[in-house]
Structure formats: C-alpha cells, structure tokens
Design a protein around this motif. Structure first.
Motif, PDB file in Angstrom:
ATOM      1  N   GLY A   1      74.791 -32.111   1.346  1.00 17.41           N
ATOM      2  CA  GLY A   1      76.238 -32.139   1.432  1.00 17.41           C
ATOM      3  C   GLY A   1      76.752 -33.524   1.089  1.00 17.41           C
ATOM      4  O   GLY A   1      76.012 -34.511   1.144  1.00 17.41           O
ATOM      5  N   ASP A   2      78.006 -33.605   0.761  1.00 12.15           N
ATOM      6  CA  ASP A   2      78.582 -34.884   0.350  1.00 12.15           C
ATOM      7  C   ASP A   2      78.403 -35.962   1.415  1.00 12.15           C
ATOM      8  O   ASP A   2      78.185 -37.136   1.105  1.00 12.15           O
ATOM      9  CB  ASP A   2      80.070 -34.716   0.036  1.00 12.15           C
ATOM     10  N   SER A   3      78.476 -35.576   2.666  1.00 10.43           N
ATOM     11  CA  SER A   3      78.387 -36.552   3.744  1.00 10.43           C
ATOM     12  C   SER A   3      76.988 -37.158   3.864  1.00 10.43           C
ATOM     13  O   SER A   3      76.827 -38.227   4.445  1.00 10.43           O
ATOM     14  CB  SER A   3      78.774 -35.901   5.074  1.00 10.43           C
ATOM     15  N   ALA A   4      75.998 -36.483   3.325  1.00  7.49           N
ATOM     16  CA  ALA A   4      74.618 -36.920   3.482  1.00  7.49           C
ATOM     17  C   ALA A   4      74.078 -37.678   2.274  1.00  7.49           C
ATOM     18  O   ALA A   4      73.062 -38.373   2.386  1.00  7.49           O
ATOM     19  CB  ALA A   4      73.726 -35.715   3.745  1.00  7.49           C
ATOM     20  N   LEU A   5      74.725 -37.542   1.147  1.00  3.10           N
ATOM     21  CA  LEU A   5      74.208 -38.127  -0.081  1.00  3.10           C
ATOM     22  C   LEU A   5      73.982 -39.625   0.052  1.00  3.10           C
ATOM     23  O   LEU A   5      74.878 -40.367   0.483  1.00  3.10           O
ATOM     24  CB  LEU A   5      75.176 -37.860  -1.237  1.00  3.10           C
ATOM     25  N   GLY A   6      72.782 -40.034  -0.289  1.00  3.55           N
ATOM     26  CA  GLY A   6      72.457 -41.459  -0.287  1.00  3.55           C
ATOM     27  C   GLY A   6      72.064 -42.033   1.055  1.00  3.55           C
ATOM     28  O   GLY A   6      71.603 -43.173   1.142  1.00  3.55           O
ATOM     29  N   ARG A   7      72.244 -41.244   2.123  1.00  2.43           N
ATOM     30  CA  ARG A   7      71.925 -41.765   3.465  1.00  2.43           C
ATOM     31  C   ARG A   7      70.890 -40.926   4.187  1.00  2.43           C
ATOM     32  O   ARG A   7      70.118 -41.444   4.983  1.00  2.43           O
ATOM     33  CB  ARG A   7      73.198 -41.834   4.307  1.00  2.43           C
ATOM     34  N   PHE A   8      70.892 -39.629   3.962  1.00  2.00           N
ATOM     35  CA  PHE A   8      69.995 -38.725   4.675  1.00  2.00           C
ATOM     36  C   PHE A   8      68.941 -38.178   3.721  1.00  2.00           C
ATOM     37  O   PHE A   8      69.197 -37.993   2.525  1.00  2.00           O
ATOM     38  CB  PHE A   8      70.777 -37.555   5.267  1.00  2.00           C
TER      39      PHE A   8
ATOM     40  N   GLN B   1      65.822 -37.266   8.052  1.00  2.00           N
ATOM     41  CA  GLN B   1      65.879 -38.703   8.250  1.00  2.00           C
ATOM     42  C   GLN B   1      67.298 -39.153   7.956  1.00  2.00           C
ATOM     43  O   GLN B   1      67.814 -38.945   6.858  1.00  2.00           O
ATOM     44  CB  GLN B   1      64.895 -39.412   7.316  1.00  2.00           C
ATOM     45  N   MET B   2      67.948 -39.769   8.948  1.00  3.65           N
ATOM     46  CA  MET B   2      69.334 -40.189   8.808  1.00  3.65           C
ATOM     47  C   MET B   2      69.420 -41.701   8.928  1.00  3.65           C
ATOM     48  O   MET B   2      69.035 -42.272   9.960  1.00  3.65           O
ATOM     49  CB  MET B   2      70.210 -39.532   9.882  1.00  3.65           C
ATOM     50  N   ASN B   3      69.901 -42.334   7.879  1.00  2.00           N
ATOM     51  CA  ASN B   3      70.049 -43.792   7.849  1.00  2.00           C
ATOM     52  C   ASN B   3      71.516 -44.171   7.742  1.00  2.00           C
ATOM     53  O   ASN B   3      72.353 -43.361   7.336  1.00  2.00           O
ATOM     54  CB  ASN B   3      69.284 -44.367   6.656  1.00  2.00           C
ATOM     55  N   PHE B   4      71.821 -45.411   8.096  1.00  2.00           N
ATOM     56  CA  PHE B   4      73.188 -45.928   7.994  1.00  2.00           C
ATOM     57  C   PHE B   4      74.185 -44.995   8.672  1.00  2.00           C
ATOM     58  O   PHE B   4      75.230 -44.653   8.119  1.00  2.00           O
ATOM     59  CB  PHE B   4      73.573 -46.139   6.530  1.00  2.00           C
ATOM     60  N   LEU B   5      73.838 -44.594   9.860  1.00  2.00           N
ATOM     61  CA  LEU B   5      74.695 -43.662  10.596  1.00  2.00           C
ATOM     62  C   LEU B   5      76.023 -44.309  10.944  1.00  2.00           C
ATOM     63  O   LEU B   5      76.104 -45.513  11.230  1.00  2.00           O
ATOM     64  CB  LEU B   5      73.986 -43.186  11.854  1.00  2.00           C
ATOM     65  N   GLN B   6      77.054 -43.481  10.917  1.00  2.00           N
ATOM     66  CA  GLN B   6      78.404 -43.928  11.215  1.00  2.00           C
ATOM     67  C   GLN B   6      78.988 -43.047  12.317  1.00  2.00           C
ATOM     68  O   GLN B   6      78.516 -41.924  12.544  1.00  2.00           O
ATOM     69  CB  GLN B   6      79.273 -43.845   9.961  1.00  2.00           C
ATOM     70  N   PRO B   7      80.016 -43.529  13.015  1.00  2.00           N
ATOM     71  CA  PRO B   7      80.607 -42.723  14.092  1.00  2.00           C
ATOM     72  C   PRO B   7      81.017 -41.327  13.637  1.00  2.00           C
ATOM     73  O   PRO B   7      80.930 -40.371  14.434  1.00  2.00           O
ATOM     74  CB  PRO B   7      81.813 -43.556  14.521  1.00  2.00           C
ATOM     75  N   GLU B   8      81.411 -41.180  12.394  1.00  2.00           N
ATOM     76  CA  GLU B   8      81.816 -39.859  11.908  1.00  2.00           C
ATOM     77  C   GLU B   8      80.636 -38.912  11.734  1.00  2.00           C
ATOM     78  O   GLU B   8      80.838 -37.711  11.468  1.00  2.00           O
ATOM     79  CB  GLU B   8      82.601 -39.969  10.600  1.00  2.00           C
TER      80      GLU B   8
END
Length: 117
Positions: free
Chosen positions: A59-66, A80-87
């Motif tokens: 999904g768009d929210s995961a691209l490049g980070r997950f 694997q989730m990196n650079f997590l943000q409050p959102e």
C-alpha cells in the motif's frame, strides 16, 4: 487455517518493529498472505501482501518503509516496519487467502502498534 499475529508494541517515531504471523495447517505454501491495519472509525487498509510465489505488493503508506516476507518452512509471514511514524499507529492484522485467490478468507486477531511522537 488459524493465524496468530505478534510483535506489536510501543515504539518512538523513527523506530522499527517486526510483526510475525504464524499460520496453522499444511496449506501455507499455497496461501497468499497479507498485512492490514485499522484505526478506530476507519476502514481496514491493506499494508502489504505476498503471494505464494513471493510476489510482493505494498500500500502507499508502506512503500519504502515496510517489507513483507514469508518463511514457508515456519508457516510464518513477517512485516518489517522501519521509520515508523505516529500515523502508523493502528491494529495490524494478518490475513490469508487460498485458491481460488481473490478474497481474504482468514484473519488473525490483530496486534496493536503504537508510535509515539
């Protein structure tokens, strides 16, 4: 098929978490697996999915980070989730879809991920 998700927790913004989901049964190898998330009052959204042939979609929210991956010998799918943000705060659910593919047939119980600012 029963799915057991784990790995959620509280993390500071910029941090990382790895979610795991273990599936019961002998059909894991042919299952399409997914991770979704849901915030109260909002629709559940697809975060990532991986086919039985290891083709991945995000999904768009995961691209490049997950990163989604699977280990068939352990009947396990990871997120694997990196650079997590409050959102990214949400309940994360794993799902499975067997042939014929098209709908998510099985759901895990969800694991809470909370990202503090």
């Amino acid at each position: 098929v029963q799915l057991q998700a784990s790995g959620g927790g509280l993390v500071e913004a910029g941090g990382s978490l790895t979610l795991s989901c273990v599936a019961s049964g002998r059909l894991f190898n042919i299952m399409r697996m997914g991770w979704h998330r849901q915030v109260p009052g909002m629709q559940r959204e697809l975060v990532a999915m991986i086919t039985n042939n290891h083709v991945k979609n995000y999904g768009d929210s995961a691209l490049g980070r997950f990163t989604i991956s699977r280990e068939n010998t352990k009947n396990t799918v990871y997120l694997q989730m990196n650079f997590l943000q409050p959102e990214d705060t949400a309940v994360y659910f794993c799902s499975a879809d067997g042939p014929p593919y098209g709908t998510w047939d099985y759901w895990g119980q969800g694991t809470q991920v909370t990202v503090s600012s």
